[in-house]
Design an enzyme around this catalytic site. Structure first.
Site, mmCIF file in Angstrom:
data_model
loop_
_atom_site.group_PDB
_atom_site.id
_atom_site.type_symbol
_atom_site.label_atom_id
_atom_site.label_comp_id
_atom_site.label_asym_id
_atom_site.label_seq_id
_atom_site.Cartn_x
_atom_site.Cartn_y
_atom_site.Cartn_z
ATOM 1 N N CYS A 271 0.850 -1.198 0.000
ATOM 2 C CA CYS A 271 0.000 0.000 0.000
ATOM 3 C C CYS A 271 0.886 1.249 0.000
ATOM 4 O O CYS A 271 1.734 1.436 0.881
ATOM 5 C CB CYS A 271 -0.899 -0.017 1.231
ATOM 6 S SG CYS A 271 -1.751 1.535 1.500
ATOM 7 N N ASP B 17 -0.568 16.835 -1.653
ATOM 8 C CA ASP B 17 -0.963 15.963 -2.752
ATOM 9 C C ASP B 17 -0.005 16.168 -3.924
ATOM 10 O O ASP B 17 0.375 17.297 -4.251
ATOM 11 C CB ASP B 17 -2.406 16.242 -3.187
ATOM 12 C CG ASP B 17 -2.982 15.117 -4.016
ATOM 13 O OD1 ASP B 17 -3.870 14.406 -3.536
ATOM 14 O OD2 ASP B 17 -2.518 14.942 -5.177
ATOM 15 N N HIS C 181 -3.352 1.242 8.605
ATOM 16 C CA HIS C 181 -4.118 1.044 7.379
ATOM 17 C C HIS C 181 -5.603 0.812 7.660
ATOM 18 O O HIS C 181 -5.970 -0.123 8.369
ATOM 19 C CB HIS C 181 -3.571 -0.146 6.580
ATOM 20 C CG HIS C 181 -4.293 -0.324 5.281
ATOM 21 N ND1 HIS C 181 -3.831 0.210 4.103
ATOM 22 C CD2 HIS C 181 -5.488 -0.898 4.992
ATOM 23 C CE1 HIS C 181 -4.700 -0.061 3.135
ATOM 24 N NE2 HIS C 181 -5.707 -0.731 3.653
ATOM 25 N N ASN D 284 -12.881 10.422 -0.853
ATOM 26 C CA ASN D 284 -13.505 9.640 -1.908
ATOM 27 C C ASN D 284 -13.688 8.210 -1.424
ATOM 28 O O ASN D 284 -12.856 7.682 -0.683
ATOM 29 C CB ASN D 284 -12.644 9.679 -3.174
ATOM 30 C CG ASN D 284 -12.608 11.069 -3.778
ATOM 31 O OD1 ASN D 284 -13.587 11.804 -3.714
ATOM 32 N ND2 ASN D 284 -11.472 11.446 -4.348
ATOM 33 N N HIS E 147 -6.357 3.327 0.936
ATOM 34 C CA HIS E 147 -5.934 3.600 2.312
ATOM 35 C C HIS E 147 -6.554 4.964 2.610
ATOM 36 O O HIS E 147 -6.222 5.948 1.916
ATOM 37 C CB HIS E 147 -4.402 3.611 2.383
ATOM 38 C CG HIS E 147 -3.797 3.967 3.720
ATOM 39 N ND1 HIS E 147 -2.736 3.244 4.272
ATOM 40 C CD2 HIS E 147 -4.054 4.971 4.577
ATOM 41 C CE1 HIS E 147 -2.391 3.793 5.434
ATOM 42 N NE2 HIS E 147 -3.184 4.850 5.641
ATOM 43 N N HIS F 139 -7.708 8.498 3.181
ATOM 44 C CA HIS F 139 -7.016 9.788 3.212
ATOM 45 C C HIS F 139 -8.073 10.865 3.071
ATOM 46 O O HIS F 139 -9.041 10.706 2.327
ATOM 47 C CB HIS F 139 -5.966 9.887 2.098
ATOM 48 C CG HIS F 139 -6.482 9.472 0.765
ATOM 49 N ND1 HIS F 139 -6.666 8.144 0.417
ATOM 50 C CD2 HIS F 139 -6.902 10.196 -0.304
ATOM 51 C CE1 HIS F 139 -7.163 8.072 -0.801
ATOM 52 N NE2 HIS F 139 -7.324 9.299 -1.271
#
Ligand code: 5GP
Ligand code: ZN
Length: 113
Positions: free
Chosen positions: A4, A30, A46, A86, A97, A99
């Protein structure tokens, strides 16, 4: 989760500049900003998505929002922000994972999607 990308960033296997770090979470910029300022708040452990995090570690979710509130001035988000996470295929979650996107540093579009 061995493969991941956000686990690897959080545990420093992949070098990344942390704007904020504590035992529970990090905030990074980002890589593909969608606003003048675009950060990702990511728990170190996670969890697949916001529902998984909320179910399994509500105290971590609460901590993340406390930190977001506390750090907003340092992040340049004192004038407000858009907070997005999202979820799933229709939500176009591309990294599985959890965010939390923090967007701001400018007046954002009134439209969200
Ligand atoms: P999602 O589409 O899953 O909600 O958002 C994933 C976000 O992670 C995207 O905005 C993408 O630009 C960002 N991202 C993907 N890989 C990396 C990376 O290696 N470093 C950083 N800083 N951001 C990343
Ligand atoms: Zn992970």
């Amino acid at each position: 989760m061995s493969n991941c990308i956000f686990c690897k960033i959080a545990n420093k296997e992949i070098p990344s500049q942390f704007i904020y770090e504590d035992d529970i979470m990090i905030i990074i910029k980002d890589i593909n900003p969608q606003a003048k300022l675009h950060y990702l708040a990511i728990p170190k452990a996670h969890y697949d998505n916001i529902v998984d995090l909320s179910n399994r570690a509500p105290e971590t979710l609460n901590h993340m929002f406390n930190v977001i509130a506390k750090e907003k001035d340092n992040l340049g988000l004192q004038n407000g922000m858009r907070v997005i996470t999202n979820l799933g295929e229709d939500g176009c979650q591309s990294v599985p994972h959890i965010h939390i996107h923090l967007l701001g540093g400018e007046k954002l579009s009134e439209k969200m999607g």
